[in-house]
Design an enzyme around this catalytic site. Structure first.
Site, short mmCIF file in Angstrom:
data_model
loop_
_atom_site.label_atom_id
_atom_site.label_comp_id
_atom_site.label_asym_id
_atom_site.label_seq_id
_atom_site.Cartn_x
_atom_site.Cartn_y
_atom_site.Cartn_z
N GLN A 11 0.83 -1.24 -0.13
CA GLN A 11 -0.08 0.05 -0.13
C GLN A 11 0.82 1.12 0.19
OE1 GLN A 11 -3.28 -0.67 2.62
NE2 GLN A 11 -3.81 1.50 2.80
N SER A 103 3.84 -6.61 2.45
CA SER A 103 2.45 -6.75 3.15
C SER A 103 1.48 -7.17 2.14
CB SER A 103 2.39 -5.20 3.37
OG SER A 103 1.16 -5.06 4.41
N LEU A 104 0.39 -6.33 1.77
CA LEU A 104 -0.69 -6.93 0.91
C LEU A 104 0.04 -7.46 -0.44
CD1 LEU A 104 -1.87 -5.06 -1.90
CD2 LEU A 104 -1.91 -3.54 -0.08
N ARG A 128 -9.58 -8.17 3.83
CA ARG A 128 -8.33 -7.61 4.62
C ARG A 128 -8.29 -6.12 4.88
NH1 ARG A 128 -2.65 -6.12 3.62
NH2 ARG A 128 -1.41 -7.21 4.83
N HIS A 209 0.16 -3.46 11.02
CA HIS A 209 1.27 -4.53 11.35
C HIS A 209 1.69 -4.26 12.85
CE1 HIS A 209 1.73 -6.18 7.42
NE2 HIS A 209 1.75 -4.94 7.01
N GLN A 258 0.47 -12.34 9.52
CA GLN A 258 1.09 -11.08 8.87
C GLN A 258 0.51 -9.57 9.29
OE1 GLN A 258 -0.03 -9.45 5.39
NE2 GLN A 258 1.72 -9.94 4.33
#
Length: 321
Positions: A11, A103-104, A128, A209, A258
């Site tokens: 992102q 991440s994503l 998510r 996170h 995660q």
């Protein structure tokens, strides 16, 4: 012989217009965008291709980025085989030995490694994004980039501070912290006093996170249980441990974990280079990961595929390597 990794941004790399030329030129990309629109009940063309406020909202950003990155990946896979998507002289194959995503972007990595269907990845990151945006009320959490300080030095300062942890180990000299807004502010002051060059507050909608998102991870785990995964064609490197995943049975737990764990991107790259990867292809908008790579390992080659014109150049370059 060169060893290739496909890598995917997270992102913050999104921008209006991303993927539009792939939609125009590739039936494969068009099919992915159109199916994503139907699956999510969203106009993905308007979301990704036109200027709009939704694109920067987490609940929309994640689905938009994964749709775009996987539309590019599927088009690239087809084009590299010399199909009708591109002139046949561009063919020759372009197969990664490993994949990874920040991440994503890890959802793209799992799908590109053969472990997840494209539409399942799109549906999961939509859920998510909603969970990550809504689990912690706006203003309660915060994130900040700490520049000019090692992860170890930051840990020495923050380990004894309640409410703040490291979110991202991006590259040497760029670490992101996350947590309760007041704790992040206090940590920024403490880190600048300890030698950080800068502490930059990030414009985000939540403390991503961080342990504050464990509930989101638990709820995501329930969504992951509804999805059928497949045996991996190639391994991917997970953010949670920065190690290669070769057994798909580990994936659901890792993706759920995660959400509230640090992204170990620098360590993930180091895992891949130690395994002999010398070409990294960043797939998706922007050059964020290429920028990190300059600080992690300048000896490797990094290509970017963000636009249609990039694709043929990268295929040709990789055939020569």
């Amino acid at each position: 012989m060169s060893k290739i990794a496909f890598i995917y941004p997270g992102q913050g790399s999104q921008k209006a217009g991303m993927g539009a030329d792939f939609y125009k030129n590739s039936p494969i990309a068009r099919d992915i965008y159109d199916k994503a629109s139907e699956a999510l009940g969203l106009d993905m063309k308007a979301l990704c291709f036109e200027e709009n406020e939704k694109l920067d909202l987490t609940e929309y950003t994640q689905a938009a980025l994964v749709t775009t990155c996987l539309a590019i990946t599927e088009t690239l896979n087809d084009a590299a085989k010399g199909s009708s998507a591109m002139p046949s002289e561009s063919g020759g194959g372009l197969t990664p030995a490993v994949t990874a995503g920040l991440s994503l972007g890890e959802y793209c990595a799992v799908a590109a490694a053969g472990g997840m269907d494209v539409m399942d990845a799109v549906r999961l990151v939509r859920k998510r994004g909603i969970l990550m945006q809504n689990t912690v009320p706006a203003g309660v959490g915060a994130m900040a980039a700490i520049l000019g300080m090692t992860g170890e030095a930051i840990e020495q300062v923050t380990d004894d501070m309640a409410g703040v942890t490291i979110a991202n180990y991006n590259c040497p000299g760029q670490i992101v912290i996350t947590g309760e807004a007041k704790a992040v502010e206090e940590a920024c002051d403490a880190l600048k006093a300890a030698g950080a060059k800068r502490a930059v507050a990030l414009n985000v909608s939540g403390p991503f996170h961080s342990p504050m998102l464990k509930e989101a991870g638990s709820r995501l785990a329930a969504e992951l249980e509804k999805v059928e995964l497949h045996e991996l064609a190639v391994p991917y490197v997970t953010n949670v441990t920065a190690k290669k995943v070769m057994d798909i049975a580990q994936t659901k737990a890792l993706l759920a974990e995660q959400v509230s764990m640090p992204v170990r991107w620098q360590q993930s790259v180091e895992t891949m280079t130690a395994d002999g990867v010398d070409i990294f292809i960043e797939i998706g908008p922007g050059r964020t990961l290429a920028g990190f790579m300059k600080k992690i390992n300048r000896a490797v080659t990094v290509y970017n595929i963000a636009e249609w014109a990039d694709m043929e150049k990268v295929i040709s370059a990789c055939r020569l390597d």
